[in-house]
Motif scaffolding. Structure first.
Motif: not given
Lengths: 251, 249
Positions: A89-93, A171-173, A206-207, A222-225
């Motif tokens: 989980y990433s709040k930013e993402y 680095y992914g989210f 991976g959007a 890597v997804k969500y780069v």
């Protein structure tokens, strides 16, 4: 017959070959990722060096037809937009996804002349490549999809990659990360994809941007780069090796 | 065991390099079997064709781990712009996966197998071992004689001491020149970097997942060979045979 000459021809050739071999070997081992004393990682390094030494690094992977496209499982470490996902989980993402990635930008830094940020529009201006390729997962399954994106080589060139650069980390989210060497980074089919099967990459695939390293198994892509770091020294950003996984996965 | 089988006065004399190769390949093969099984446990579904996964139909599935029929998938989302019915779905099930050591063990053992196997092939050709000991002699090979040997095998009659029988020769030759090459080449076909260099591997084995399925069946046949081989070694004098292929003169 007694050996009279100080150095016989046979001995000279043998000694020469042995020392050349030793030099080559030490040179190779210096280029190999660390093993941390594990015999399994030593085997991985042998595979890495052998594939780099024996195979062409420009050969393209097989590209398929539209009719070959298959369904595509999502088997990552978690959904970065879901607060219930403890690992990813990433709040930013989550915020970026809600606004359809309006304020998203890719960071590139490290051994480049012009570190900075690229919006999706800026990335798309650097070039485009569409390829229908196979994703081979280390688990054993595979899936075919059409990917459209920016060749990583074009981005590295635009950012002014330094001649001393040797590895590129992604680095992914979702807090996932991987690194590849410059040979895979500059491979023509290594792209940062923003479209999948003719639409913007679906969220869980991976959007808005994911890496495609077609010459290695799936977990390098890597997804969500979020961030790319170019380095002069070997980096294993997600610590694959210490976690007991192979860093190089051309096999 | 009948007395007639233990009265062989002359045991097969193996050359040093044959014994060394046999030793290394035995351990490499056992490591490959175990790690291959562990790798299969993480995805016990097999397919035919270019690609295959949990969201596409399987050829067959093996109940060998908790991943068998796990069914832990979120709602499928169709791809908007495709003509077919392809979907994407997220896995919600925490699968069994020990491929970190499984894969690396497999490839490390494969290095031992391939290097030793190549040296064995070269030595076998240039020493005349294949021609002298393994190739059926002139007039020795015919389907009729192979059949006779097969019947004799099940009647538990063994061949002349100190030499390989026809059935034994044909079996060894199939393992060395067919099963091992197939299992190695299908392994190569599954490697993204190797297949990029040699795309014919994906063509001759009908695609990535077909190669994986053929790899599996070739491994099953090799395992069957191993079992029969061990049974025969035991039945024809375990101690003496084991000594002959290891430290015996």
């Amino acid at each position: 017959m007694k050996e009279k000459r100080l150095i016989s021809r046979r001995r000279a050739i043998f000694t020469g070959l042995t020392s050349a071999g030793a030099l080559l070997l030490s040179g190779c081992l210096k280029k190999a990722p660390p093993t941390y004393g594990s015999i399994l990682r030593l085997g991985d390094d042998l595979t890495y060096l052998a594939q780099r030494g024996l195979l062409s690094q420009r050969a393209l992977v097989m590209e398929y037809q539209q009719t070959d496209i298959t369904s595509f499982p999502v088997t990552d470490i978690g959904d970065p937009a879901n607060p219930a996902s403890t690992k990813a989980y990433s709040k930013e993402y989550e915020a970026l996804l809600k606004t359809d990635f309006k304020d998203w930008a890719l960071t590139i830094e490290g051994a480049v002349a012009k570190p900075g940020k690229y919006t999706l529009d800026q990335l798309q201006k650097l070039g485009e490549r569409t390829q229908i390729t196979r994703h081979s997962c280390e688990e054993g399954w595979s899936a075919i999809a059409e990917w459209t994106g920016v060749p990583l080589a074009a981005l590295l060139k635009d950012a002014g990659v330094l001649a001393s650069a040797r590895y590129v980390s992604f680095y992914g989210f979702d807090k996932y990360a991987e690194s590849i060497d410059m040979l895979d980074a500059l491979h023509p089919q290594t792209i940062l994809a923003h479209r999948m099967n003719g639409e913007s990459i679906p969220a869980r695939n991976g959007a808005p941007l994911r890496l495609r390293v077609e010459t290695q198994v799936g977990y390098k892509s890597v997804k969500y780069v979020q961030r790319i770091v170019v380095a002069e020294q070997f980096v294993d950003p997600a610590q694959d090796i210490q976690a007991g996984w192979s860093w190089y996965n051309g096999i | 065991m009948s007395a007639s089988q233990t009265t062989h006065s002359e045991t097969f004399r193996h050359k040093g390099w044959v014994k060394s190769a046999h030793f290394v390949i035995t351990f490499a093969f056992l490591a490959l079997l175990v790690s291959g099984y562990v790798i299969l446990m993480s995805h016990p579904r097999l397919y035919w064709g270019k690609a295959g996964n949990d969201l596409t139909p399987a050829l067959f599935e093996l109940p060998i781990s908790k991943n068998y029929h796990h069914g832990g998938w979120a709602k499928a989302i169709p791809f908007k712009n495709l003509k077919g019915s392809q979907v994407s779905a997220a896995r919600t099930f925490d699968i069994f996966n020990e491929n970190g050591w499984g894969r690396s063990t497999h490839f490390l053992a494969a290095w031992f197998l391939i290097i030793t196997g190549l040296l064995y092939l070269l030595a076998g050709i240039f020493s005349g071992h294949f021609r002298r000991d393994l190739a059926p002699g002139r007039g020795e090979f015919s389907l009729k004689m192979l059949w006779r040997d097969l019947v004799a095998h099940f009647r538990k009659q063994s061949s002349a001491p100190g030499k390989y029988g026809l059935l034994q020769k044909v079996t060894y030759l199939s393992v060395i020149f067919f099963l091992f090459p197939v299992v190695i080449l299908t392994g190569f076909a599954m490697s993204p970097a190797i297949a990029a260099n040699y795309p014919f591997l994906l063509i001759i084995f009908f695609g990535h997942q077909s190669a994986r399925t053929i790899h599996f069946f070739a491994a099953v046949l090799l395992l069957l060979f191993l079992l029969v081989h061990v049974v025969m070694v035991i039945r024809t004098g375990f101690k003496r045979n084991l000594w002959a292929i290891t430290f015996g003169k």
